[in-house]
Design a protein around this motif. Structure first.
Motif, mmCIF file in Angstrom:
data_model
loop_
_atom_site.group_PDB
_atom_site.id
_atom_site.type_symbol
_atom_site.label_atom_id
_atom_site.label_comp_id
_atom_site.label_asym_id
_atom_site.label_seq_id
_atom_site.Cartn_x
_atom_site.Cartn_y
_atom_site.Cartn_z
ATOM 1 N N PHE A 17 43.775 20.513 105.482
ATOM 2 C CA PHE A 17 43.632 21.447 104.055
ATOM 3 C C PHE A 17 44.134 20.604 102.939
ATOM 4 O O PHE A 17 43.807 20.886 101.652
ATOM 5 C CB PHE A 17 44.254 22.612 104.134
ATOM 6 N N CYS A 18 45.258 19.668 103.188
ATOM 7 C CA CYS A 18 45.925 19.053 102.257
ATOM 8 C C CYS A 18 44.966 18.077 101.243
ATOM 9 O O CYS A 18 45.048 17.547 100.222
ATOM 10 C CB CYS A 18 47.105 18.083 102.593
ATOM 11 N N PHE A 19 43.798 17.670 102.163
ATOM 12 C CA PHE A 19 43.100 16.505 101.526
ATOM 13 C C PHE A 19 41.811 17.322 100.911
ATOM 14 O O PHE A 19 41.006 16.436 100.245
ATOM 15 C CB PHE A 19 42.274 15.738 102.774
ATOM 16 N N ASP A 20 41.695 18.707 100.879
ATOM 17 C CA ASP A 20 40.675 19.354 100.213
ATOM 18 C C ASP A 20 41.239 19.745 98.810
ATOM 19 O O ASP A 20 42.330 20.336 98.859
ATOM 20 C CB ASP A 20 40.284 20.530 101.224
ATOM 21 N N LYS A 21 40.292 19.683 97.963
ATOM 22 C CA LYS A 21 40.712 19.864 96.579
ATOM 23 C C LYS A 21 41.055 21.173 96.245
ATOM 24 O O LYS A 21 42.238 21.809 95.684
ATOM 25 C CB LYS A 21 39.976 19.305 95.375
ATOM 26 N N SER A 22 40.068 22.100 96.669
ATOM 27 C CA SER A 22 40.080 23.623 96.408
ATOM 28 C C SER A 22 41.285 24.511 97.280
ATOM 29 O O SER A 22 42.229 24.995 97.173
ATOM 30 C CB SER A 22 38.798 24.286 96.445
ATOM 31 N N LEU A 23 41.255 23.903 98.540
ATOM 32 C CA LEU A 23 42.169 24.278 99.542
ATOM 33 C C LEU A 23 43.645 24.064 99.364
ATOM 34 O O LEU A 23 44.706 24.748 99.615
ATOM 35 C CB LEU A 23 41.893 23.905 100.872
ATOM 36 N N SER A 24 43.763 22.626 98.794
ATOM 37 C CA SER A 24 45.279 22.222 98.588
ATOM 38 C C SER A 24 45.916 23.067 97.310
ATOM 39 O O SER A 24 47.149 23.095 97.296
ATOM 40 C CB SER A 24 45.336 20.682 98.144
ATOM 41 N N PHE A 25 44.811 23.501 96.240
ATOM 42 C CA PHE A 25 45.563 24.303 95.434
ATOM 43 C C PHE A 25 45.796 25.608 95.840
ATOM 44 O O PHE A 25 47.097 26.075 95.166
ATOM 45 C CB PHE A 25 44.390 24.414 94.365
ATOM 46 N N CYS A 26 45.243 26.272 96.892
ATOM 47 C CA CYS A 26 45.477 27.591 97.385
ATOM 48 C C CYS A 26 46.966 27.275 98.198
ATOM 49 O O CYS A 26 47.771 28.073 97.726
ATOM 50 C CB CYS A 26 44.703 27.898 98.443
ATOM 51 N N LEU A 27 47.226 26.202 98.936
ATOM 52 C CA LEU A 27 48.373 25.734 99.342
ATOM 53 C C LEU A 27 49.654 25.683 98.327
ATOM 54 O O LEU A 27 50.600 26.291 98.753
ATOM 55 C CB LEU A 27 48.315 24.266 100.265
ATOM 56 N N GLU A 28 49.420 24.994 97.453
ATOM 57 C CA GLU A 28 50.478 24.887 96.346
ATOM 58 C C GLU A 28 51.019 26.322 95.752
ATOM 59 O O GLU A 28 52.179 26.446 95.625
ATOM 60 C CB GLU A 28 49.596 23.993 94.943
ATOM 61 N N GLU A 29 50.131 27.062 95.635
ATOM 62 C CA GLU A 29 50.357 28.331 94.884
ATOM 63 C C GLU A 29 51.002 29.342 96.039
ATOM 64 O O GLU A 29 52.110 29.819 95.532
ATOM 65 C CB GLU A 29 49.167 29.145 94.363
#
Length: 559
Positions: A51-63
């Motif tokens: 998921f860290c390599f996916d632009k949209s999913l990484s944003f979800c992880l960050e939040e």
């Protein structure tokens, strides 16, 4: 088995997006939110790195990382350990790692009691593991466009410092943890990492690299803000020893390496600043070549602004003044501006600075001095200005306006006041209606250094020109700011002048706001009431003006 794993992966991506949507909707209390986040991270276990390599999913992880408890974040961070290097070099993954480091600092800062021993132990172990990985790939990490951001976040975490320009909002203040809150092992790792970097075999490659230079500049600043001056001193001195004088000069002209020298001059210790000044002052011709250079002139500016000792500044001032006119010709006005700003700290140099300006703009004669405002605002010499087809202000130079505003802070502003009294009304209107010039006119009319008699003569001189000023986008702000800063005597005079063109102002898109500001209708219909209201406003303003300086001076004494 592989088919089952692929099906599970395909289900987890939509699950994470749905969980993120629920997270953004909010929770009834903090405990429910923490439980939800903990369960979400447990559910995506063994798939986090994907998921860290996916632009949209990484944003979800960050939040979600930002709102999770430290235990959950550390488990997530540790689960990525097998792919740390690959994640650090990826555009999306690097942001996830930066968020984790930012979370560690903010969690330590907000924590009122020390972390539980098991969490603290786990944190130290994971960070130590990550630092070891970075030390094994220093050059690659610091030169990588994504990895360099991760390195900077790690370095700040070890120091317990989070700089404002490392976050999305530059307006936020720096976070500097109390030294007692920063784990001692963090500081040990910080010092060791700093030593390893300066002793790296290809360290010189980092200085001129677009990303490596930013890392080194940040290291200098972070060590200063963490008050590790001994470590910073050794780091800077060894770095300068790697470079010969000639190569140092070349580096100052480089748009990447120059920022390192700027940071050293701003945050470095006394010895490193002396060493850099010696290199700059060693050859006068070379110094003025650097002053004229589009990049190196910023290093010279920083050298001027970092001279916080009267003897040092006097040396710098005298040296720069030797080629004052050449610097102006190169149009690097920032050097002239920085010198002017430093003169505010050392009033003894103000007269000499005025003399140099008059000499450089070819207006040393008393008669020519009356054109001082016109020359500085257009940044043209007396010969160039008056030999042109139109000897008037047609446009205002930004740096000229800023310089005039700074000169208004000098102890003696007689030259500016005299020049303004001789400046044609058309030029004053042009100044007041210009995006840059309006700030100077505003500063001039709101300064406490002007006597009422001078202001009265100026207001009466402009006369009907106030209509054009009040009906302009920038000029209307000048009138409003002057009104706020004026006493009742100036207000009486100004409103009488504005009254002559009240109807025209009221119909203008900008003038109508000026009419409202000065309460024109009330003045026309109920002048006594207007007088009473304005007196009360002026009295309150004066009362607060008397209080504020006392507070400031008290603070200075306390320091």
């Amino acid at each position: 088995m592989e088919t089952v794993e692929k099906e599970r992966d395909a289900k987890l991506a939509p699950y994470l997006r749905q969980a993120h949507a629920m997270f953004r909707n909010g929770f009834e209390d903090e405990e429910m939110k923490k439980i939800f986040l903990r369960n979400t991270f447990e559910e995506i276990c063994s798939n986090e790195h994907k998921f860290c390599f996916d632009k949209s999913l990484s944003f979800c992880l960050e939040e979600m990382i930002k709102e999770s408890d430290m235990e959950t974040v550390l488990k997530f961070f540790d689960s990525l350990s097998g792919d740390w290097e690959e994640i650090a070099h990826s555009p999306s993954g690097s942001h996830v790692l930066q968020t984790i480091f930012g979370k560690i600092i903010s969690d330590i800062e907000l924590s009122k009691k020390p972390h539980e021993s098991d969490i603290k132990s786990e944190l130290l172990g994971i960070i130590k593991h990550f630092v070891t990985l970075v030390e094994g790939n220093l050059n690659e990490m610091m030169k990588d466009p994504n990895g360099s951001h991760v390195f900077r976040s790690l370095y700040q975490t070890l120091a317990g410092v989070l700089l404002s320009d490392s976050r999305k909002s530059d307006s936020e203040p720096d976070i500097i943890l109390a030294k007692g809150k920063v784990p001692k092992n963090f500081l040990k790792m910080l010092k060791k990492l700093t030593t390893n970097i300066i002793e790296a075999p290809r360290f010189n490659e980092l200085i001129g690299n677009a990303h490596g230079s930013v890392c080194i500049a940040l290291m200098v600043e972070v060590l200063h803000k963490r008050s590790l001056m001994k470590t910073q001193g050794v780091f800077c001195e060894k770095m300068l020893s790697h470079l010969k004088d000639d190569s140092m000069i070349i580096m100052m002209k480089d748009k990447h390496a120059s920022r390192i020298f700027e940071k050293i001059l701003k945050f470095g210790n006394k010895n490193t600043k002396i060493a850099l000044r010696k290199v700059l002052f060693d050859d006068e011709k070379r110094f003025f070549e650097l002053s004229a250079h589009p990049v190196a002139n910023y290093v010279v500016q920083r050298m001027i602004s970092s001279a916080h000792d009267s003897e040092v500044f006097k040396e710098v001032f005298d040296y720069v003044c030797r080629g004052f006119e050449d610097i102006l010709e190169s149009q690097n006005y920032g050097i002239m501006q920085k010198l002017c700003e430093q003169c505010l700290e050392y009033p003894d140099t103000q007269k000499q600075f005025y003399d140099k300006l008059l000499e450089s703009f070819h207006c040393t004669d008393i008669e020519k001095r009356t054109a001082f405002i016109s020359l500085i605002s257009t940044l043209r010499t007396h010969d160039s200005y008056f030999n042109s087809s139109t000897a008037k202000i047609t446009s205002v130079e930004y740096h000229g306006s800023v310089l005039l505003q700074t000169l208004l802070k000098f102890d003696n502003i007689g030259l500016i006041a005299k020049s303004m009294s001789h400046t044609p009304v058309s030029d004053i209107v042009t100044l007041a209606c210009d995006g840059s010039g309006s700030h100077f006119v505003e500063s001039y009319l709101t300064t406490d250094k002007l006597k009422f008699k001078v202001k009265k003569e100026f207001l009466e001189k402009v006369g009907d020109g106030w209509l054009a000023i009040a009906c302009d986008k920038y000029g209307s702000r000048v009138v409003e700011k002057m009104w706020d800063a004026s006493d009742i005597a100036v207000k009486r005079l100004l409103i009488k002048i504005l009254l002559k063109n009240a109807d025209a102002m009221a119909q203008d898109q900008f003038g109508k706001f000026v009419c409202r500001k000065v309460q024109m209708k009330r003045y026309q219909t109920r002048p006594e009431e207007w007088e009473s209201i304005q007196k009360d406003i002026c009295q309150k303003r004066k009362m607060f003006a008397d209080i504020i300086p006392k507070t400031d001076s008290a603070k200075r004494v306390k320091r």
